[in-house]
Design an enzyme around this catalytic site. Structure first.
Site, PDB file in Angstrom:
ATOM      1  CE  LYS A  38      30.530 130.036 -34.099  1.00 31.04           C
ATOM      2  NZ  LYS A  38      30.552 129.909 -32.636  1.00 31.04           N
ATOM      3  CD  GLN A  39      35.227 129.204 -35.622  1.00 34.63           C
ATOM      4  OE1 GLN A  39      34.304 129.700 -35.000  1.00 34.63           O
ATOM      5  NE2 GLN A  39      36.474 129.301 -35.227  1.00 34.63           N
ATOM      6  CD1 TRP A  64      39.845 129.593 -29.949  1.00 33.73           C
ATOM      7  CD2 TRP A  64      41.074 128.611 -31.529  1.00 33.73           C
ATOM      8  NE1 TRP A  64      39.084 129.531 -31.096  1.00 33.73           N
ATOM      9  CE2 TRP A  64      39.809 128.930 -32.089  1.00 33.73           C
ATOM     10  CE3 TRP A  64      42.009 127.971 -32.343  1.00 33.73           C
ATOM     11  CZ2 TRP A  64      39.472 128.652 -33.414  1.00 33.73           C
ATOM     12  CZ3 TRP A  64      41.662 127.694 -33.665  1.00 33.73           C
ATOM     13  CH2 TRP A  64      40.408 128.036 -34.187  1.00 33.73           C
ATOM     14  CG  ASP A  65      39.517 133.992 -29.948  1.00 34.60           C
ATOM     15  OD1 ASP A  65      39.309 132.812 -29.629  1.00 34.60           O
ATOM     16  OD2 ASP A  65      38.610 134.776 -30.247  1.00 34.60           O
ATOM     17  CD  GLU A  92      32.958 127.491 -30.716  1.00 31.39           C
ATOM     18  OE1 GLU A  92      32.055 128.302 -30.941  1.00 31.39           O
ATOM     19  OE2 GLU A  92      33.803 127.634 -29.826  1.00 31.39           O
TER      20      GLU A  92
END
Ligand code: IFM
Length: 727
Positions: A579-580, A324-325, A466
């Site tokens: 995580k993010q 998806w980046d 994630e």
């Protein structure tokens, strides 16, 4: 070399060679060539990494192939091998001149009382994507016996290789070449080269230590600079792969190094004219942003069957797969500066729809469930066990491919942005409409109606964070599903207006009758988490009931520095540590959804609970920081994204698996922050407006937005912005 366009190092350390391979990468979208030295070998991770050509060995991970290295070169002076890994250079410079996309190095060695100087430059040819060119020069301060060994190195660096069958070496007039085939699909791969020297001696290629090299032996005069130019080509896939490669290098030789170099420099100049973002007042920000742009240009997809892998073309990490980046982090740069590359990214997903259909079927759903890690067919390259426990060495079962269902919505998000920006409905006619409707079909088959509240819910997913697996109603995922359903309905309407018979035929062929009505109904009743009384949006159901621990406290619980923090046994799983950016990514991508008050409440809540364990995270926080007036807080996060590949300090391991390489999502993220955060660009219905929020360090920004028909030059200062349109 122009200041602000050069990334360099003035020291040599053997342990920097992997980092420098990423930092000093050159590429043209067809291949990336790691920034290693001329003497570099497989152990130094030299790689000519080819976009979109994959191979699998046994049960190992399928990954892109590294072709043979055409530029292997070593020098011996009076029988001593001049190699920086074994003889420390007394002076050494290596870097990239981003203005013309050229890698350079200059080294000076002392062998007794003799000074040996080596200099080289190389660049990936942009006009002919299969070509790469180098110039190598050397001199000795006292007359000496020299041995120059140069040729094609068949010893290839691989993570999960080997991927190429034993090569055959041959010559054709002045060209030498190696032919081979990939092991899984027997695709022919050829690397050819022509070498031109100013030496009086000649040499024929011979095999030496798995290298097909010419060894020139001669007496060098003191103080004379000798040069060698090499033209190399890498081709694959066709019936005439070898003759194409040979023709390419011979034609390049005829055209001449100087002409090719000048044309390449002109290409970069034109590219920078449209792509550069000039930053005033902050040198580090300027260099970082330019480096981000340099990498995005160097790895842009060259055709509609390729997209950009998560580690660019810097090697085989993450299986050379597209995540998806690309859609969420890189596409905005291409949309503003290179519509062809943006279209290629969209069309790659159209061309890999069949893989997405197969994946949905495999998991018992309808429609298009896009691959979490996508290669050339769109089938999922993501493995069941993505990380390894560094303590027990046991693989850990992860559910990225099964549960990151937001990937389909990400694909649609980017396609809709492309359509909104360009009105290029040809994409819909060429398979894009089917892609959108199959995405709708997938989500319609995935969501579950809860009769108690009469709403559709989204069970068992993994959001951008994630670490927490199998969660219900992830805000980001649900919002993307909503966007997909509504966007596809709009696209059908637009296409009906343009070509109703086409839509009618497609609906009949693919049995889409009723899909628009159902998508509309489900969108209206889809549960998308909303702010609570404190303005906070739960990342997923039950998130706020998890242990509220700090990132440091959770990290203190690990047994090994590379331990995987997520998954069923991960130390973060019972906690609110993520995580993010997750909810914050949603706020960044849908800036109109909520007022600044809500953005601020969530940003303030989630940021201290975020590990920033992914290079994708910082830019999302920086983007929302700018929106809520926390620009100063966002500035270091912006720099973190922009400088990631210059500093080479990105995370190199995830649970025992090497994940190093370049970070194009961080690069794209840095661009997003500069343009949409600091300059505050808002683009709607062909009109640009600015909501500028420059950090203290930056006094101004200048950049261009190319819409396809017109180009806007945007100039932003502390006092606001000016937009000038040109045709
Ligand atoms: O796509 C990302 C993901 O969000 C976090 N792990 C790494 C992937 C590739 O960059």
């Amino acid at each position: 070399m122009k200041p602000g366009f050069v990334v360099r190092t003035d020291r040599f350390l053997v342990e920097d060679s992997v980092k420098n391979g990423n930092r000093f990468l050159i590429g043209n979208g067809y291949f990336g060539y790691r920034g290693t030295l001329d003497e570099g070998a497989a152990t130094d991770m030299v790689a000519l990494n080819i976009a979109g050509l994959y191979d699998r060995q046994g049960s190992k991970w399928r990954e892109p192939i590294n072709a043979y290295n055409p530029f292997y070169t070593t020098l011996k002076v009076n029988s001593t091998l001049i190699h920086p890994n074994t003889i420390a250079p007394t002076e050494h410079t290596q870097g990239i001149d981003m203005e013309c996309g050229t890698h350079f190095r200059e080294s000076r060695f002392m062998i007794g009382t003799t000074v040996v100087k080596i200099a080289s430059e190389r660049f990936a040819v942009q006009a002919e994507k299969r070509l790469i060119v180098t110039k190598y020069s050397f001199s000795v301060s006292t007359s000496a016996d020299l041995e120059l060994c140069t040729g094609i190195d068949a010893d290839v660096y691989d993570i999960n290789g080997p991927h190429l069958a034993k090569p055959k070496g041959a010559t054709h007039y002045d060209a030498s070449y190696l032919t081979s085939r990939t092991l899984e699909l027997a695709i022919p791969v050829v690397v050819a080269e022509v070498t031109v020297t100013d030496l009086t001696v000649t040499a024929k290629p011979v095999w030496e230590d798995n290298r097909f090299v010419r060894v020139f032996r001669f007496r060098a005069e003191s103080g004379v600079t000798y040069s060698m130019i090499r033209f190399a080509a890498v081709t694959y896939g066709g019936e005439n792969t070898a003759s194409e490669a040979i023709e390419l290098v011979r034609a390049a030789k005829k055209h001449g190094y100087r002409s090719i170099k000048a044309e390449n420099a002109a290409w970069w100049k034109a590219k920078w004219t449209i792509s550069d973002v000039r930053v005033r007042g902050a040198e580090e920000a300027q260099l970082g942003l330019r480096n981000s742009i340099y990498h995005l240009i160097s790895i842009r997809p060259r055709d509609a069957f390729h997209s950009v892998p998560a580690r660019g073309l810097s090697g085989q990490v993450y299986k050379g797969a597209i995540f998806w980046d690309t859609e969420m982090f890189m596409m905005p740069f291409y949309l503003n500066t290179d519509l062809e590359a943006a279209r290629n990214c969209v069309m790659y997903r159209v061309h890999t729809l069949a893989g997405a259909l197969r994946k949905a079927k495999q998991y018992g759903y309808l429609g298009a469930f896009y691959a979490w890690e996508s290669q050339e067919t769109g089938d999922d390259a993501c493995s069941d066990f993505n990380v390894t426990d560094p303590v027990t060495k046991e693989p850990i079962r992860t559910f990225f491919k099964e549960q990151q269902i937001h990937i389909t919505g990400d694909v649609v998000y980017a396609a809709l942005n492309y359509l909104d920006r360009t009105k290029d409905l040809s994409v819909l006619a060429e398979g894009g409409l089917e892609m959108l409707l199959e995405s709708v079909r997938f989500y319609l088959s995935y969501v579950k109606l809860d009769r108690r509240d009469g709403l559709y819910h989204v069970p068992c997913v993994i959001g951008p964070d994630e670490y927490h697996e199998g969660v219900n109603d992830n805000a980001y995922t649900n919002r993307l599903i909503h966007h997909t359903l509504q966007g596809a309905v709009r696209a059908v309407a637009a296409m009906r207006k343009k070509d109703n018979p086409f839509v009618t035929k497609l609906f009949a062929e693919k049995k889409y009758a009723g899909i628009v009505q159902k998508a509309t109904r489900v969108a209206a009743k889809l549960y998308v988490p909303t702010p609570d009384e404190h303005g906070l949006i739960a990342q997923f159901q039950g998130y706020f009931h998890l242990e509220d621990a700090t990132v440091d406290a959770v990290k203190a619980r690990i047994q090994h520095e590379n331990e995987y923090l997520g998954g069923p046994n991960g130390v973060v799983t019972p906690t609110q540590v993520i995580k993010q950016a997750d909810v914050v990514t949603m706020l960044a991508l849908f800036p109109e959804d909520y007022p600044d008050r809500i953005k601020k409440a969530n940003w303030t809540y989630y940021e201290p609970r975020t590990e920033h364990g992914s290079s994708l995270s910082a830019s999302m926080y920086a983007l929302v920081a700018a929106a809520i007036g926390e620009t100063e807080y966002g500035y270091p996060l912006f720099l973190k994204s922009a400088m990631i590949d210059i500093l080479g300090e990105g995370k190199s391991y995830a649970g025992g698996i090497y994940i190093g390489g370049t970070h194009p999502a961080a690069s794209g993220g840095a661009y997003l922050v500069a343009i949409y955060g600091f300059a505050g660009l808002r683009y709607a219905a062909g009109k640009i407006r600015l909501d500028t929020r420059l950090p203290k360090a930056i006094t101004g920004l200048t950049f261009k937005i190319a819409t396809g028909t017109r180009t806007a030059t945007v100039e932003v200062t502390k006092n606001g912005g000016v937009i000038k349109w040109s045709d």
